[in-house]
Design an enzyme around this catalytic site. Structure first.
Site, PDB file in Angstrom:
ATOM      1  N   LYS A 121      23.943  -2.234   0.475  1.00 31.08           N
ATOM      2  CA  LYS A 121      25.658  -1.864   0.638  1.00 31.08           C
ATOM      3  C   LYS A 121      26.061  -2.497  -0.952  1.00 31.08           C
ATOM      4  O   LYS A 121      27.233  -1.962  -1.231  1.00 31.08           O
ATOM      5  CB  LYS A 121      26.061  -3.550   1.763  1.00 31.08           C
ATOM      6  CG  LYS A 121      25.813  -4.428   1.570  1.00 31.08           C
ATOM      7  CD  LYS A 121      24.828  -5.214   1.890  1.00 31.08           C
ATOM      8  CE  LYS A 121      23.707  -4.948   2.841  1.00 31.08           C
ATOM      9  NZ  LYS A 121      22.356  -6.313   3.441  1.00 31.08           N
ATOM     10  N   VAL A 161      12.287  -5.434   4.658  1.00 31.92           N
ATOM     11  CA  VAL A 161      13.288  -4.436   5.035  1.00 31.92           C
ATOM     12  C   VAL A 161      11.572  -3.256   4.637  1.00 31.92           C
ATOM     13  O   VAL A 161      11.389  -1.584   5.138  1.00 31.92           O
ATOM     14  CB  VAL A 161      13.731  -3.721   4.835  1.00 31.92           C
ATOM     15  CG1 VAL A 161      14.330  -2.667   4.578  1.00 31.92           C
ATOM     16  CG2 VAL A 161      15.379  -5.097   4.704  1.00 31.92           C
ATOM     17  N   GLU A 209      22.542   4.034   6.246  1.00 28.55           N
ATOM     18  CA  GLU A 209      22.631   4.079   7.639  1.00 28.55           C
ATOM     19  C   GLU A 209      22.033   2.030   7.199  1.00 28.55           C
ATOM     20  O   GLU A 209      23.066   1.821   7.990  1.00 28.55           O
ATOM     21  CB  GLU A 209      21.777   4.612   8.469  1.00 28.55           C
ATOM     22  CG  GLU A 209      21.925   3.836   9.969  1.00 28.55           C
ATOM     23  CD  GLU A 209      23.462   4.679  10.238  1.00 28.55           C
ATOM     24  OE1 GLU A 209      23.767   5.816  10.053  1.00 28.55           O
ATOM     25  OE2 GLU A 209      24.509   3.450  10.540  1.00 28.55           O
ATOM     26  N   LYS A 240      30.470  -4.584   3.631  1.00 24.42           N
ATOM     27  CA  LYS A 240      29.804  -3.614   5.029  1.00 24.42           C
ATOM     28  C   LYS A 240      31.620  -2.739   5.288  1.00 24.42           C
ATOM     29  O   LYS A 240      31.733  -1.728   5.585  1.00 24.42           O
ATOM     30  CB  LYS A 240      29.972  -4.145   5.869  1.00 24.42           C
ATOM     31  CG  LYS A 240      27.892  -4.920   5.167  1.00 24.42           C
ATOM     32  CD  LYS A 240      27.408  -5.564   6.080  1.00 24.42           C
ATOM     33  CE  LYS A 240      25.760  -5.760   6.182  1.00 24.42           C
ATOM     34  NZ  LYS A 240      25.467  -6.865   6.966  1.00 24.42           N
ATOM     35  N   ILE A 247      22.160  -0.697  13.630  1.00 21.78           N
ATOM     36  CA  ILE A 247      22.783  -0.713  14.671  1.00 21.78           C
ATOM     37  C   ILE A 247      23.451   1.432  13.695  1.00 21.78           C
ATOM     38  O   ILE A 247      23.992   1.409  12.329  1.00 21.78           O
ATOM     39  CB  ILE A 247      24.370  -0.902  14.450  1.00 21.78           C
ATOM     40  CG1 ILE A 247      23.890  -2.523  15.668  1.00 21.78           C
ATOM     41  CG2 ILE A 247      25.336  -0.322  15.544  1.00 21.78           C
ATOM     42  CD1 ILE A 247      25.212  -3.525  15.278  1.00 21.78           C
ATOM     43  N   VAL A 292      24.467  -0.938   6.040  1.00 24.01           N
ATOM     44  CA  VAL A 292      26.161  -1.553   7.721  1.00 24.01           C
ATOM     45  C   VAL A 292      24.961  -1.785   8.705  1.00 24.01           C
ATOM     46  O   VAL A 292      24.704  -1.204   9.224  1.00 24.01           O
ATOM     47  CB  VAL A 292      26.863  -0.727   7.579  1.00 24.01           C
ATOM     48  CG1 VAL A 292      28.537  -0.985   8.667  1.00 24.01           C
ATOM     49  CG2 VAL A 292      28.015  -0.343   6.397  1.00 24.01           C
ATOM     50  N   VAL A 328       9.292  15.880  12.195  1.00 23.76           N
ATOM     51  CA  VAL A 328       9.765  16.256  10.631  1.00 23.76           C
ATOM     52  C   VAL A 328       8.710  17.921  10.876  1.00 23.76           C
ATOM     53  O   VAL A 328       9.342  19.001   9.745  1.00 23.76           O
ATOM     54  CB  VAL A 328       9.415  15.571   9.789  1.00 23.76           C
ATOM     55  CG1 VAL A 328       9.043  16.472   8.641  1.00 23.76           C
ATOM     56  CG2 VAL A 328      10.748  14.634   9.843  1.00 23.76           C
TER      57      VAL A 328
HETATM   58  P1  NAP Z   1      13.201  -9.235  -0.023  1.00 22.50           P
HETATM   59  O1  NAP Z   1      12.958  -9.196   1.523  1.00 22.50           O
HETATM   60  O2  NAP Z   1      13.971 -10.183  -0.843  1.00 22.50           O
HETATM   61  O3  NAP Z   1      12.685  -7.917  -0.245  1.00 22.50           O
HETATM   62  C1  NAP Z   1      12.985  -7.847  -2.057  1.00 22.50           C
HETATM   63  C2  NAP Z   1      11.684  -6.257  -2.375  1.00 22.50           C
HETATM   64  O4  NAP Z   1      11.895  -5.642  -3.892  1.00 22.50           O
HETATM   65  C3  NAP Z   1      11.015  -7.923  -2.924  1.00 22.50           C
HETATM   66  O5  NAP Z   1       9.379  -6.667  -2.481  1.00 22.50           O
HETATM   67  C4  NAP Z   1      10.698  -7.692  -4.167  1.00 22.50           C
HETATM   68  O6  NAP Z   1       9.616  -7.596  -4.913  1.00 22.50           O
HETATM   69  C5  NAP Z   1      11.613  -6.623  -4.451  1.00 22.50           C
HETATM   70  N1  NAP Z   1      11.972  -6.584  -5.581  1.00 22.50           N
HETATM   71  C6  NAP Z   1      13.775  -6.972  -6.183  1.00 22.50           C
HETATM   72  N2  NAP Z   1      14.023  -7.312  -7.045  1.00 22.50           N
HETATM   73  C7  NAP Z   1      12.605  -5.533  -8.409  1.00 22.50           C
HETATM   74  C8  NAP Z   1      12.998  -5.503  -8.832  1.00 22.50           C
HETATM   75  N3  NAP Z   1      13.470  -5.318 -10.296  1.00 22.50           N
HETATM   76  N4  NAP Z   1      11.943  -4.491  -9.263  1.00 22.50           N
HETATM   77  C9  NAP Z   1      11.043  -4.213  -8.212  1.00 22.50           C
HETATM   78  N5  NAP Z   1      10.804  -5.096  -6.861  1.00 22.50           N
HETATM   79  C10 NAP Z   1      11.970  -5.294  -7.073  1.00 22.50           C
HETATM   80  O7  NAP Z   1      15.105  -7.992   0.494  1.00 22.50           O
HETATM   81  P2  NAP Z   1      15.118  -7.411   2.310  1.00 22.50           P
HETATM   82  O8  NAP Z   1      15.114  -8.703   3.293  1.00 22.50           O
HETATM   83  O9  NAP Z   1      14.067  -6.503   2.273  1.00 22.50           O
HETATM   84  O10 NAP Z   1      16.005  -6.661   1.570  1.00 22.50           O
HETATM   85  C11 NAP Z   1      16.695  -5.532   1.037  1.00 22.50           C
HETATM   86  C12 NAP Z   1      17.653  -4.421   1.523  1.00 22.50           C
HETATM   87  O11 NAP Z   1      18.204  -4.574   2.560  1.00 22.50           O
HETATM   88  C13 NAP Z   1      18.547  -5.413   0.411  1.00 22.50           C
HETATM   89  O12 NAP Z   1      19.813  -4.594  -0.068  1.00 22.50           O
HETATM   90  C14 NAP Z   1      19.256  -5.912   1.656  1.00 22.50           C
HETATM   91  O13 NAP Z   1      20.840  -5.987   1.704  1.00 22.50           O
HETATM   92  C15 NAP Z   1      19.083  -4.762   2.498  1.00 22.50           C
HETATM   93  N6  NAP Z   1      19.235  -5.533   4.118  1.00 22.50           N
HETATM   94  C16 NAP Z   1      18.260  -6.374   4.196  1.00 22.50           C
HETATM   95  C17 NAP Z   1      18.558  -6.813   5.812  1.00 22.50           C
HETATM   96  C18 NAP Z   1      17.426  -7.651   6.278  1.00 22.50           C
HETATM   97  O14 NAP Z   1      17.664  -7.572   7.315  1.00 22.50           O
HETATM   98  N7  NAP Z   1      17.158  -8.103   5.629  1.00 22.50           N
HETATM   99  C19 NAP Z   1      19.503  -6.052   6.646  1.00 22.50           C
HETATM  100  C20 NAP Z   1      19.619  -4.827   6.405  1.00 22.50           C
HETATM  101  C21 NAP Z   1      19.895  -4.196   4.497  1.00 22.50           C
HETATM  102  P3  NAP Z   1       8.764  -8.223  -4.401  1.00 22.50           P
HETATM  103  O15 NAP Z   1       8.040  -8.490  -3.601  1.00 22.50           O
HETATM  104  O16 NAP Z   1       7.689  -8.334  -6.050  1.00 22.50           O
HETATM  105  O17 NAP Z   1       9.358  -9.864  -4.965  1.00 22.50           O
HETATM  106  N1  HSE Z   2      22.409 -10.794   5.596  1.00 20.85           N
HETATM  107  C1  HSE Z   2      22.631  -9.607   6.116  1.00 20.85           C
HETATM  108  C2  HSE Z   2      23.334  -9.683   7.700  1.00 20.85           C
HETATM  109  C3  HSE Z   2      21.271  -8.361   6.409  1.00 20.85           C
HETATM  110  O1  HSE Z   2      23.011 -11.414   7.231  1.00 20.85           O
HETATM  111  O2  HSE Z   2      24.438  -8.858   8.348  1.00 20.85           O
HETATM  112  C4  HSE Z   2      22.257  -6.953   6.919  1.00 20.85           C
HETATM  113  O3  HSE Z   2      22.748  -6.462   5.698  1.00 20.85           O
END
Ligand code: NAP
Ligand code: HSE
Length: 430
Positions: free
Chosen positions: A103, A15, A127, A203, A134, A130, A34
């Site tokens: 979430k 993300v 936003e 969610k 969307i 969840v 903005v």
């Molecule tokens: P991700 O790919 O695992 O990325 C996590 C990032 O945070 C990495 O850059 C990691 O650093 C950094 N990080 C993790 N723990 C840390 C710590 N203790 N201190 C400093 N940096 C830290 O996760 P993601 O998929 O982007 O998801 C991020 C958030 O968005 C989550 O809350 C997830 O539920 C939400 N989300 C994700 C999606 C999706 O489609 N992936 C959709 C909606 C919401 P490093 O790069 O150095 O490992």
């Molecule tokens: N792991 C979540 C999903 C990412 O598959 O819907 C979005 O919150």
């Protein structure tokens, strides 16, 4: 007036990378909307030596970001409960606005974060927490806020919807499709939250808290994931005219209270949710003024999720520019009761292995009948290890009655195993 609105980004994974890309690719338009440029000033990661697909300088020190007076908005996209929650609270208490996609933290600590935002007169936006790209939080909090909401129902987990779609259409096995969803960046760091239904539960807890003006926590959600769904169930569903989807459901049941649950369900192949496939999510919201509304789009992934995060950033930046921060506060001003699971009603698909002897089917049907569970259809078409496989679909029955009937059947000597029990959600959307 500030020359730019500056961001401290916590996390540069799926993300976070998307957020930097959207802010860069659409910089001119965002700046126009903005009134000043919106720039990423500092980025925090866990491992500073990791190769990155985008060129930004990174830090591992949260103080460098929180103590930077020039940073206006902290964007938390690192995930997990801690230290994400602590960092967000520190940011709010330092007078910085917070945007998050997390979430886990919003579902569990939403109240605390809202209170801190209110106390410091700053924005707290979530936003992307969840349904990925969307718009659903903003519609509930703003566009539909004139309504009394009676129902929120849909598919809110992209990983499991992707998996069930591939298992159904391409007949792929569970492990293969889970690995694909992880490779595409849909799954959580720990994918058991996706397949176990917890991600969807968080969610729907967030959505129902907003919809019903009542704090709904994870413990209030009845949760079941997709780990028990087998290709056999998917095949029976197809044969009977259904597809299996992981549904998140929140209903305002006037008789017993709020009913919030996540579970796999058979839905008719003609149901609008049956054609929501792959990583797509869809959410129905029923309001007493607007009627039925539906929100549809990509529920996970780099750029769709970044779309929602950057929209929040732009909203906050506009509030900063107009000095009107902290407008939209927590709306959990009621304390509604929750409907006990045994008081809810559903139709059920039940798959049993029984001894293949005369009178067994009648005995099983009798046990259901004795507990007021009426059967809609019964199929017996194949043998498994010398046992007969019996598939039944019930009419609408109370949760308490189906449990009692299944307990009686489990004690019958002719039963080998209860292979699966899945709800049938037959209600059509108007
Ligand atoms: P991700 O790919 O695992 O990325 C996590 C990032 O945070 C990495 O850059 C990691 O650093 C950094 N990080 C993790 N723990 C840390 C710590 N203790 N201190 C400093 N940096 C830290 O996760 P993601 O998929 O982007 O998801 C991020 C958030 O968005 C989550 O809350 C997830 O539920 C939400 N989300 C994700 C999606 C999706 O489609 N992936 C959709 C909606 C919401 P490093 O790069 O150095 O490992
Ligand atoms: N792991 C979540 C999903 C990412 O598959 O819907 C979005 O919150």
């Amino acid at each position: 007036m500030k020359a730019s609105v500056n961001i401290g980004l916590l996390g540069l994974g799926t993300v976070g990378t998307g957020v930097v890309k959207v802010l860069t690719q659409n910089a001119r338009e965002i700046s126009q909307k903005v009134g000043v440029p919106v720039t990423v000033k500092k980025v925090m990661v866990r491992n500073p030596n990791k190769a990155r697909s985008i060129d930004v300088s990174v830090t591992t020190d949260i103080d460098e970001i929180i103590n930077d007076q020039d940073i206006d908005i902290i964007v938390e996209v690192m995930g997990g409960e801690q230290p994400a929650k602590e960092y967000m609270l520190r940011a709010l208490n330092s007078g910085k606005h917070v945007v998050t996609a997390n979430k886990d933290v919003v579902a569990k600590y939403g109240r605390e974060l809202f209170d801190a935002a209110q106390a410091n007169n700053v924005d707290f936006m979530f936003e992307a927490s969840v349904a990925g790209g969307i718009p659903i939080i903003r519609p509930l909090k703003q566009c539909l806020t004139a309504n009394k909401i009676s129902e929120v129902m849909g598919i809110v987990n992209g990983t499991t919807n992707y998996m069930l779609t591939k298992m159904t259409n391409d007949k792929l096995d569970y492990q293969t499709v889970l690995a694909e969803a992880q490779a595409k960046g849909y799954a959580e760091a720990d994918p058991t939250a996706d397949v176990g239904g917890l991600d969807a539960a968080r969610k729907i807890a967030i959505l129902s808290s907003i919809a019903f003006n009542t704090r709904v926590s994870l413990a209030d959600v009845d949760v079941e994931g997709i780990t028990n769904i087998s290709p056999v169930d998917i095949e029976y569903a197809r044969e009977l005219g259904y597809v299996i989807k992981l549904l998140a459901i929140a209903k305002d049941n006037e008789e017993c209270g709020i009913d919030v649950r996540v579970h796999p369900a058979f839905i008719p192949a003609a149901h609008p949710l049956a054609s929501v496939n792959d990583v797509f999510n869809a959410i129905f919201v029923r309001g007493n003024a607007v009627g039925e509304t539906m929100f549809y789009g990509r529920g996970a992934g780099e750029m769709p999720t970044a779309s929602a995060v950057v929209a929040d950033i732009i909203d906050v930046a506009r509030d900063i520019r107009h000095d009107i921060s902290g407008r939209i506060l927590c709306t959990c001003f009621e304390q509604r009761n929750f409907c006990p699971a045994e008081q809810t009603n559903s139709a059920y698909y039940v798959r049993l292995l029984v001894e293949d002897q005369p009178g067994v089917l009648a005995a099983i049907a009798g046990a259901f009948g004795a507990h007021n569970v009426s059967l809609n259809s019964v199929i017996q078409k194949r043998k498994v290890n010398n046992c007969a496989e019996v598939v039944l679909i019930t009419y609408l029955v109370s949760d308490a009655n189906i449990r009692r009937a299944l307990n009686t059947i489990k004690d019958m000597s002719v039963l080998t195993t209860v292979q699966n029990v899945i709800r049938v959600e037959a209600q059509q959307i108007d």
